[in-house]
Design an enzyme around this catalytic site. Structure first.
Site, mmCIF file in Angstrom:
data_model
loop_
_atom_site.group_PDB
_atom_site.id
_atom_site.type_symbol
_atom_site.label_atom_id
_atom_site.label_comp_id
_atom_site.label_asym_id
_atom_site.label_seq_id
_atom_site.Cartn_x
_atom_site.Cartn_y
_atom_site.Cartn_z
ATOM 1 N N GLU A 1 0.803 -1.213 0.000
ATOM 2 C CA GLU A 1 0.000 0.000 0.000
ATOM 3 C C GLU A 1 0.832 1.258 0.000
ATOM 4 O O GLU A 1 1.937 1.292 0.535
ATOM 5 C CB GLU A 1 -0.879 0.033 1.241
ATOM 6 C CG GLU A 1 -2.217 -0.586 0.968
ATOM 7 C CD GLU A 1 -3.180 -0.345 2.110
ATOM 8 O OE1 GLU A 1 -4.076 -1.180 2.265
ATOM 9 O OE2 GLU A 1 -3.037 0.656 2.813
ATOM 10 N N CYS B 1 3.171 8.302 1.891
ATOM 11 C CA CYS B 1 3.713 7.276 2.789
ATOM 12 C C CYS B 1 3.989 6.026 1.942
ATOM 13 O O CYS B 1 3.090 5.480 1.318
ATOM 14 C CB CYS B 1 2.677 7.005 3.873
ATOM 15 S SG CYS B 1 3.195 5.764 5.054
ATOM 16 N N CYS C 1 6.850 -7.626 7.251
ATOM 17 C CA CYS C 1 7.951 -7.102 8.060
ATOM 18 C C CYS C 1 8.399 -8.179 9.038
ATOM 19 O O CYS C 1 7.580 -8.947 9.529
ATOM 20 C CB CYS C 1 7.473 -5.875 8.845
ATOM 21 S SG CYS C 1 8.793 -4.999 9.719
ATOM 22 N N CYS D 1 1.624 -3.263 15.758
ATOM 23 C CA CYS D 1 1.613 -2.967 14.321
ATOM 24 C C CYS D 1 0.997 -4.114 13.556
ATOM 25 O O CYS D 1 1.415 -5.265 13.718
ATOM 26 C CB CYS D 1 3.034 -2.711 13.834
ATOM 27 S SG CYS D 1 3.145 -2.477 12.049
ATOM 28 N N CYS E 1 -1.643 4.439 9.975
ATOM 29 C CA CYS E 1 -0.404 3.699 10.255
ATOM 30 C C CYS E 1 -0.684 2.267 10.671
ATOM 31 O O CYS E 1 -1.562 2.012 11.470
ATOM 32 C CB CYS E 1 0.353 4.305 11.432
ATOM 33 S SG CYS E 1 0.654 6.028 11.323
HETATM 34 N N1 SAH Z 1 9.710 -0.092 10.211
HETATM 35 C C1 SAH Z 1 9.686 1.364 10.240
HETATM 36 C C2 SAH Z 1 8.479 1.941 9.517
HETATM 37 C C3 SAH Z 1 7.206 1.524 10.197
HETATM 38 S S1 SAH Z 1 5.700 2.382 10.006
HETATM 39 C C4 SAH Z 1 9.717 1.828 11.680
HETATM 40 O O1 SAH Z 1 9.569 0.995 12.576
HETATM 41 O O2 SAH Z 1 9.897 3.012 11.922
HETATM 42 C C5 SAH Z 1 5.901 3.997 10.616
HETATM 43 C C6 SAH Z 1 5.473 4.252 12.061
HETATM 44 O O3 SAH Z 1 4.139 3.827 12.372
HETATM 45 C C7 SAH Z 1 6.392 3.566 13.053
HETATM 46 O O4 SAH Z 1 6.762 4.474 14.055
HETATM 47 C C8 SAH Z 1 5.485 2.500 13.604
HETATM 48 O O5 SAH Z 1 5.920 2.063 14.860
HETATM 49 C C9 SAH Z 1 4.146 3.206 13.635
HETATM 50 N N2 SAH Z 1 2.994 2.314 13.780
HETATM 51 C C10 SAH Z 1 2.891 1.029 13.417
HETATM 52 N N3 SAH Z 1 1.670 0.548 13.724
HETATM 53 C C11 SAH Z 1 0.973 1.556 14.267
HETATM 54 C C12 SAH Z 1 -0.361 1.690 14.763
HETATM 55 N N4 SAH Z 1 -1.217 0.667 14.745
HETATM 56 N N5 SAH Z 1 -0.719 2.888 15.246
HETATM 57 C C13 SAH Z 1 0.127 3.934 15.233
HETATM 58 N N6 SAH Z 1 1.389 3.872 14.774
HETATM 59 C C14 SAH Z 1 1.818 2.699 14.307
#
Ligand code: SAH
Length: 362
Positions: free
Chosen positions: A90, A103, A110, A117, A329
């Protein structure tokens, strides 16, 4: 067929040299592909006719296929993109008054399995190729003005280092997207050796997914912390922009109700960030099916933020966008995958009886 979409300037120069062409062709074709979004070599009029014919025999410009797309009331536009092998990823475009942020995903699934997440709960399939990463920008640019890119979609970008760096090269390249280095942000859960390498090859902005102010809690939320604990992570963050005094690392902190959102956590966070040039992004948790976590309420988030600001930390609360189309996110592509078995495991862990929630009989 070679897909030229994924070649950065250096790779294109090598490609043209093997064809017996001059290396400046690289800049010309970057402009055709990314700036003008032309896919048909016949239209690339500043290339010789023989070169155009040759290219159409051996090369192509192929972005991922749009499987579905949705726009929510606030303008957030989400694409589910299908890759050549059938996998889906996505990308999400978020319009704001003065900028448009895309984004972008870096992997299918992952390996990090952060507890809050939904991507982590789907397991890992593979790294994206450079064309699949930059292809997300290519597609978004058909309809929107993209001023910022955040590598915050599915996956851990630093575990797909070479392809992500090559794609970010194209984002920054003046002949392609020409984005400023401050407007392309790589977000990592803290793969320390790769952070050290990144600063030597790219000058994009850095965001670190902190989410907890101590190792005990962070071990649970971000299991990668067991390998790269906070003390080392903070040291790596201090190092990151040490030659660029005016740049800051963004610390991401997801607000989980009752888990990491109390004033005690805020004070602990202040202590942890002492001497780190950073700003803090508080992200209200985006719930997804079967998660055990809840979003902190607004008053709790405000109080947390005020404590940080009181200590001189620049803290902002990220607005939640695209909720209605599951573009928030950590929710990406959840729906198109069969996660039944995993979901059942989560429900068990959470002590929930699955048919009550799933069947609607209760
Ligand atoms: N692997 C990378 C990119 C991940 S996504 C990282 O860990 O930074 C980007 C952000 O969204 C990260 O900070 C991740 O922790 C956050 N994130 C993931 N799931 C989420 C959720 N359900 N609610 C809010 N933020 C979330």
């Amino acid at each position: 067929m070679i897909n030229l979409l994924g070649l950065n300037q250096k790779a294109l120069e090598e490609f043209f040299i093997t064809l017996g062409e001059k290396s400046f062709r690289a800049q010309q074709i970057l402009k055709w592909i990314h700036f003008n979004r032309v896919r048909d070599f016949a239209l690339m009029t500043n290339l010789s006719k023989t070169l155009r014919e040759k290219l159409s025999e051996i090369a192509e410009i192929r972005p991922p296929e749009i499987k579905t797309q949705n726009t929510s009331a606030d303008g957030t536009h989400k694409w589910v993109l299908q890759l050549a092998d059938g996998n889906c990823i996505e990308a999400v475009f978020i319009p704001e008054k003065t900028r448009g942020t895309l984004c972008v995903s870096s992997q299918v699934g992952c390996v990090l399995n952060c507890d809050f997440c939904s991507t982590g709960k789907q397991g890992f399939s593979r790294n994206l190729t450079t064309d699949e990463i930059i292809g997300q920008v290519w597609i978004a640019r058909q309809e929107h003005t993209v001023t910022n890119v955040v590598m915050m979609g599915m996956g851990e970008p630093l575990l797909n280092f070479d392809n992500v760096v090559a794609a970010m090269d194209i984002m920054l390249d003046d002949h392609a997207y020409g984005l400023s280095k401050r407007r392309v942000t790589l977000s990592t859960a803290g793969v320390i050796p790769m952070m050290q390498q990144l600063r030597t090859v790219s000058d994009v902005a850095l965001a670190v997914s902190l989410h907890a102010p101590n190792d005990e809690l962070r071990d649970k939320l971000v299991p990668l912390n067991k390998k790269y604990p906070l003390k080392e992570l903070i040291a790596a963050c201090k190092e990151y922009f040490k030659d660029e005094p005016r740049r800051y690392v963004t610390m991401e902190y997801v607000m989980l109700d009752g888990i990491n959102d109390t004033p005690t956590h805020a004070y602990e966070l202040i202590k942890l960030l002492e001497g780190v040039k950073s700003k803090v992004n508080l992200i209200p948790f985006n719930p997804f099916p079967f998660t055990v976590y809840k979003r902190s309420d607004d008053a709790t988030i405000t109080r947390f933020r005020e404590i940080l600001m009181g200590a001189g930390i620049n803290a902002i609360t990220r607005k939640t966008r695209g909720d209605a189309i599951d573009a928030a996110c950590g929710q990406l592509v959840g729906q198109v995958k069969d996660r039944t078995r995993r979901n059942e495991r989560h429900l068990k862990k959470a002590g929930v009886n699955s048919h009550m929630t799933l069947g609607g009989e209760a």
